[in-house]
Design a protein around this motif. Structure first.
Motif, PDB file in Angstrom:
ATOM      1  N   THR A  32      41.329  40.733  16.572  1.00 16.88           N
ATOM      2  CA  THR A  32      40.112  39.981  16.279  1.00 16.88           C
ATOM      3  C   THR A  32      40.140  39.492  14.837  1.00 16.88           C
ATOM      4  N   ASN A  63      34.460  40.605  19.342  1.00 20.60           N
ATOM      5  CA  ASN A  63      33.819  39.319  19.088  1.00 20.60           C
ATOM      6  C   ASN A  63      34.606  38.266  19.849  1.00 20.60           C
ATOM      7  N   TYR A  98      34.486  35.232  20.136  1.00 16.95           N
ATOM      8  CA  TYR A  98      34.862  34.009  19.448  1.00 16.95           C
ATOM      9  C   TYR A  98      36.246  34.142  18.810  1.00 16.95           C
ATOM     10  N   CYS A 157      28.583  35.500  12.341  1.00 12.33           N
ATOM     11  CA  CYS A 157      28.147  35.622  13.729  1.00 12.33           C
ATOM     12  C   CYS A 157      28.601  36.960  14.308  1.00 12.33           C
ATOM     13  N   ASN A 158      27.729  37.940  14.261  1.00 14.97           N
ATOM     14  CA  ASN A 158      28.008  39.253  14.845  1.00 14.97           C
ATOM     15  C   ASN A 158      27.504  39.244  16.289  1.00 14.97           C
ATOM     16  N   ARG A 159      28.412  39.205  17.235  1.00  9.81           N
ATOM     17  CA  ARG A 159      28.018  39.146  18.646  1.00  9.81           C
ATOM     18  C   ARG A 159      28.434  40.404  19.396  1.00  9.81           C
ATOM     19  N   PHE A 160      28.661  41.491  18.664  1.00 14.16           N
ATOM     20  CA  PHE A 160      29.180  42.706  19.282  1.00 14.16           C
ATOM     21  C   PHE A 160      28.250  43.246  20.362  1.00 14.16           C
ATOM     22  N   ASP A 218      28.393  41.136  23.563  1.00 16.56           N
ATOM     23  CA  ASP A 218      29.670  41.240  24.260  1.00 16.56           C
ATOM     24  C   ASP A 218      29.893  42.628  24.849  1.00 16.56           C
ATOM     25  N   GLY A 243      25.674  46.075  14.604  1.00 20.87           N
ATOM     26  CA  GLY A 243      25.726  45.341  15.858  1.00 20.87           C
ATOM     27  C   GLY A 243      24.408  45.396  16.607  1.00 20.87           C
ATOM     28  N   PRO A 253      25.188  34.183  22.076  1.00 18.67           N
ATOM     29  CA  PRO A 253      25.443  33.679  20.718  1.00 18.67           C
ATOM     30  C   PRO A 253      25.123  32.196  20.556  1.00 18.67           C
ATOM     31  N   CYS A 256      25.275  31.683  14.664  1.00 20.04           N
ATOM     32  CA  CYS A 256      26.511  31.512  15.428  1.00 20.04           C
ATOM     33  C   CYS A 256      26.836  30.039  15.633  1.00 20.04           C
TER      34      CYS A 256
END
Length: 561
Positions: free
Chosen positions: A205, A237, A239, A354-357, A360, A397, A405, A411
């Motif tokens: 990542t 993540n 992305y 952009c923290n999308r933990f 996801d 997170g 996101p 994001c």
């Protein structure tokens, strides 16, 4: 080899038709490549079952024993020997499925495996058995590979610096047990480097394939996002997440890469290759690939003299190795020159945030079905079953709103800025007609275990992940008394893996920097002497003089559909 074949060999030697040196071969488990293993298989000198047992012996003796074990393997596959026996029989009856037939692989424990728990290194997921394999794991099994073991990692893949988990503890660097193997794929890196399996799978990542590969004198490939599926990999993540091979040679890494690349309807990013016929990546293993190649050196990632604050704490040892690498590249006909990506630091910074933990990981946990040990990030945190080193990351997170996101402004901005960075990178590549950028994968040697303050040196997280462009790292030599591995990285255009493979292979074959760690030497029984099978033309020559060639080649019958 069959008895008849041995008789033929003896008779041919007596007649002076075959040189004695061409008939003897030695298989050594240490550093064995896929090609060498297949030659031993074909000569009946080795079976996959024997190979699996040899690796299991090394894991038992070297990974768990002693005062400072390597501690790279979370668990071994109790069905590996049975699977190997079945594949040996299949080879005997029908021939191999692919070059990976019967090859044992080390799989990072954030890849789903239907027959083994998948924990992402966390006690909160202990006992979690996914309903099916990750796409890449299934592809490798379809090719005949054997999942030998699940390897340790930085818990939930959070750390690029170390591989510490609540499920196993701390993995050490096989070249110096007082140092880290990097993260998050440090377990795979250490295990493959110490010859506990033939090849391995890691995820990346930020740096987590290329960093541990650099720290463990391995080759690591991070593909273009969209070329390999992330389905069934515990996400960090999406992305930036990628899974891919870690191996002791470029050729072995490419053989794994060929098996895992391609369209997967479960990963929308791979729509980019849905209707494409992918190349035979092995065709680009060309020793002459550096001749005439144009390479741009990103000095600001490792030279203090560049004036970059990022390079201010780079190690003189790594700079020396990089200078030697540049000389080696030029000696093979490459044009190598310093270059810059304008406003690089600002571009990197703009792509973050952009923290999308939570989004996801919650989707991943839902995919496990009703028997998942936890159902959400909130439940993971409430369980308290994780290493203290990941507490802040888990809380960070959970602090983000759990919505897609695409619906979050931060994001959307980060993604728009990624497009700006992609354009800037391509502009430099195209205007200079570069085939790739090069730089040290890390600008500092591996840290001591427990050291959280010495210079970082991780160059990987700011290059390929923000752009989604591919990169490959190859062993570059050793720093600090010629003991600690370092890596040279090639970073290039999207879907231009063929060029990077050629460059990396040519450099590898020129320099041959890879060597095994001295602390994990060969064990009894790991060396097998055998006689090679004559080539078909030799067999014809023998038949002309009246010598039977029966038994020289194992007869195959047509495999059923």
């Amino acid at each position: 080899m069959k008895r008849t074949a041995t008789l033929v060999v003896a008779q041919s030697i007596a007649l002076g038709l075959l040189p004695i040196g061409a008939l003897a071969a030695t298989f050594q488990l240490e550093e064995a490549t896929i090609a060498e293993l297949n030659r031993a298989f074909d000569a009946d000198a080795l079976t996959s079952e024997q190979l699996v047992q040899l690796y299991l012996n090394r894991i038992e003796i070297y990974d768990k024993a002693g005062e400072t074990p390597l501690n790279s393997i979370i668990l071994t596959n109790s069905n590996a020997l049975e699977t190997a026996r079945a594949l040996d029989l299949e080879r005997e009856l029908y021939g191999p499925r692919s070059p990976l037939h019967g090859i044992p692989i080390i799989v990072k424990d954030n890849y789903d495996t239907f027959d083994l728990q998948t924990t992402a290194g966390s006690l909160s997921l202990a006992g979690s058995i996914p309903p099916d394999d990750a796409f890449q794991v299934q592809r490798l099994r379809d090719a005949g590979a054997i999942v030998l073991a699940k390897s340790n990692l930085a818990e939930f893949a959070f750390s690029p610096q170390r591989s510490v988990s609540s499920i196993l503890g701390t993995t050490r660097n096989p070249y110096d047990l007082s140092r880290v193997p990097a993260g998050s794929s440090g377990g795979t890196g250490a295990a493959v480097a110490a010859n506990f399996g033939t090849v391995g799978l890691g995820t990346d990542t930020g740096n987590s394939i290329r960093g541990p590969s650099s720290h463990n004198a391995l080759v690591g490939i991070r593909s273009t996002i969209g070329l390999t599926s992330r389905d069934g990999i515990v996400p960090l993540n999406l992305y930036r997440d990628i899974g891919g091979p870690m191996a002791r040679t470029v050729e072995d890494a490419v053989l794994v890469f060929e098996a895992i690349a391609g369209y997967d309807p479960a990963d929308p990013s791979t729509e980019a290759v849905k209707n494409l016929t992918l190349p035979d990546y092995s065709e680009f293993l060309d020793k002459s690939s550096l001749k005439g190649a144009r390479l741009g050196v990103l000095d600001e990632l490792f030279r203090p003299s560049s004036g970059s604050t990022r390079a201010a704490t780079a190690s003189p040892e790594i700079e020396r190795l990089m200078d030697e690498a540049i000389a080696d590249l030029r000696s093979q006909g490459a044009i190598v020159e310093p270059t810059v990506i304008p406003d690089f630091d600002a571009l990197v910074t703009a792509t973050g945030g952009c923290n999308r933990f939570e989004y996801d990981i919650n989707n991943y946990l839902a995919s496990l079905g009703p028997n998942a040990p936890v159902k959400s990030l909130d439940e993971i945190i409430a369980s308290g079953k994780f290493d203290p080193t990941v507490t802040e990351s888990l809380i960070a997170g959970a602090a983000v709103e759990d919505v897609p996101p695409e619906q979050r402004a931060v994001c959307q901005t980060a993604e728009a800025n990624r497009d700006v960075m992609r354009t800037a990178v391509l502009d430099v590549l195209d205007s200079n007609k570069y085939d790739a950028f090069i730089f040290p994968t890390w600008s500092n040697p591996p840290r001591l275990i427990g050291d959280e303050t010495s210079p970082n040196g991780n160059n990987s997280g700011i290059t390929a992940p923000p752009t989604g462009f591919p990169a490959i790292t190859v062993p570059m030599g050793y720093s600090i008394n010629n003991t600690l591995p370092a890596g040279l990285q090639f970073w290039g255009r999207p879907f231009d893996e063929p060029t990077l493979i050629g460059l990396g292979y040519s450099y590898e074959q020129t320099t041959k920097h890879r060597r095994p760690p001295s602390l994990f030497s060969a064990l009894p029984g790991e060396e097998i002497e055998y006689e090679t099978v004559p080539e078909p033309g030799v067999a014809i020559a023998l038949s002309v003089i009246g010598v039977s060639t029966l038994g020289l080649k194992r007869k195959k019958v047509q495999s059923p559909a």
